[in-house]
Every structure is written in structure tokens, then in C-alpha cells.
Design an enzyme around this catalytic site. Structure first.
Site, PDB file in Angstrom:
ATOM      1  N   GLY A  33      -4.743  22.516 -50.531  1.00  0.00           N
ATOM      2  CA  GLY A  33      -4.160  22.231 -50.204  1.00  0.00           C
ATOM      3  C   GLY A  33      -2.891  22.537 -51.149  1.00  0.00           C
ATOM      4  N   GLY A  34      -1.261  22.484 -50.797  1.00  0.00           N
ATOM      5  CA  GLY A  34      -0.783  23.098 -51.794  1.00  0.00           C
ATOM      6  C   GLY A  34      -1.064  24.233 -52.374  1.00  0.00           C
ATOM      7  N   MET A  35      -1.850  23.865 -53.550  1.00  0.00           N
ATOM      8  CA  MET A  35      -1.544  24.579 -54.982  1.00  0.00           C
ATOM      9  C   MET A  35      -2.941  25.413 -55.324  1.00  0.00           C
ATOM     10  SD  MET A  35      -0.595  21.814 -57.724  1.00  0.00           S
ATOM     11  CE  MET A  35      -0.925  22.755 -58.832  1.00  0.00           C
ATOM     12  N   VAL A  54     -10.616  23.450 -51.847  1.00  0.00           N
ATOM     13  CA  VAL A  54     -11.720  23.366 -52.583  1.00  0.00           C
ATOM     14  C   VAL A  54     -12.645  24.932 -51.861  1.00  0.00           C
ATOM     15  CG1 VAL A  54     -13.452  22.071 -52.920  1.00  0.00           C
ATOM     16  CG2 VAL A  54     -11.220  21.796 -53.302  1.00  0.00           C
ATOM     17  N   LYS A  65     -12.459  24.256 -57.129  1.00  0.00           N
ATOM     18  CA  LYS A  65     -11.033  24.094 -56.644  1.00  0.00           C
ATOM     19  C   LYS A  65     -10.747  24.722 -57.461  1.00  0.00           C
ATOM     20  CE  LYS A  65      -7.164  20.957 -57.145  1.00  0.00           C
ATOM     21  NZ  LYS A  65      -6.538  19.551 -57.209  1.00  0.00           N
ATOM     22  N   ASP A 111      -1.096  10.250 -57.322  1.00  0.00           N
ATOM     23  CA  ASP A 111      -1.708  10.601 -56.170  1.00  0.00           C
ATOM     24  C   ASP A 111      -2.321  10.107 -55.674  1.00  0.00           C
ATOM     25  OD1 ASP A 111      -0.799  11.784 -54.107  1.00  0.00           O
ATOM     26  OD2 ASP A 111      -2.373  14.069 -54.894  1.00  0.00           O
TER      27      ASP A 111
END
Length: 158
Positions: A27-29, A32, A47, A141
Site C-alpha cells: 500500500g501507500g505506507m 505486508v 506489515k 477506511d
């Protein structure tokens, strides 16, 4: 995020405990990974924050809040978080390794769901947020990519 990030993590042992084996998603941050706990040989999902994200104080605070909030829930419809740490320059949290697919993938794969399947999924989705709300937390989210349809051992698979 691929390439150097994976090159640095794959095969590495975080915190002397979790050996990183394969990327599961990103993902953006961060990303995983599948990891093995070296003392128990149990597989987990780990993660890991991107290094450029981990240096941001606000991102680290959010990551820590996520680990603490979700870890405290203990609900069947919310993934369990078992550990959180910053070690060897990597911020990470350790979750149950689930088998299955997220709802977005299921929708892409099968298109329209049957009424029975949609109803069952909706019931599961509806059970998680109240557990968070009871602890003063709000999931901000909730979307198909964040709803994981975990396979249950012995249950028929759609």
C-alpha cells in the site's frame, strides 16, 4: 516500492524473531509479508512501514495507534495483532496470516455476488465496527480492499 525495499527485507529476521519470506501485498505506507516466527515455526503476516514513512513522526504515531487499537479488540471479525516493534530500523506489526482474498478481489473475480453470499459478507462486516466503537475507535477506511474474506478450515469455498 518493489525492488530495493523487498531486497532489503526478504530473508531478513526482524527483531530476532520474524523471518521475512514473501511479499503478500503493498500500500501507500508499506507492505505486508509472510513471515515465520523462528521459535514456534508459525507463519504470520507482518506489515512493515516504508523507511521514508517510518521517519515521519505522525506516520509512526498512526502506526502505533493502529497496532494498539486493533490489538486490543480481540474480535472474530477483526484480524488479530500479536506484536508491534521497531527493530533494525524497521517499524512493523505482526498479524494473523489469513488465507483467502479481499472483497475487492472477489468482486473482480466473480462479478456480482449471490444474495446469500452478499448477505453473509454484510453480516460479517457489520459485526466488526461495533466492537471497535465499544472501545472508542472508528474504522475510517472501510472499503472492499480492506475487507478480508478468510477461508475457514473445512468450510466450502465460493
Amino acid at each position: 516500492m518493489e525492488g530495493a525495499f523487498d531486497d532489503e527485507l526478504l530473508g531478513r529476521t526482524l527483531g530476532g524473531t520474524y523471518r521475512i519470506e514473501a511479499r503478500l501485498g503493498a500500500g501507500g505506507m508499506g507492505a505486508v509479508y509472510r513471515a515465520t516466527h523462528l521459535r514456534t515455526s508459525r507463519s504470520y503476516a507482518v506489515k512493515v512501514l516504508l523507511p521514508e514513512v517510518a521517519v515521519r513522526r505522525d506516520a509512526m504515531a498512526r502506526f502505533r495507534r493502529e497496532a494498539e487499537a486493533v490489538g486490543a479488540l480481540g474480535h472474530a471479525n477483526v484480524v488479530a495483532i500479536h506484536d508491534f516493534d521497531v527493530a533494525d530500523g524497521w517499524a512493523y506489526l505482526v498479524m494473523d496470516l489469513l488465507e483467502g482474498e479481499d472483497l475487492a478481489a472477489r468482486l473482480r473475480r466473480v462479478g456480482r455476488l449471490s444474495v446469500a453470499e452478499a448477505t453473509a459478507i454484510a453480516a460479517g462486516i457489520g459485526a466488526g465496527p461495533p466492537a471497535a466503537h465499544a472501545r472508542g475507535r472508528v474504522h475510517r477506511d472501510l472499503k472492499p480492499a480492506n475487507i478480508y474474506l478468510a477461508r475457514q478450515a473445512g468450510a466450502p469455498q465460493p
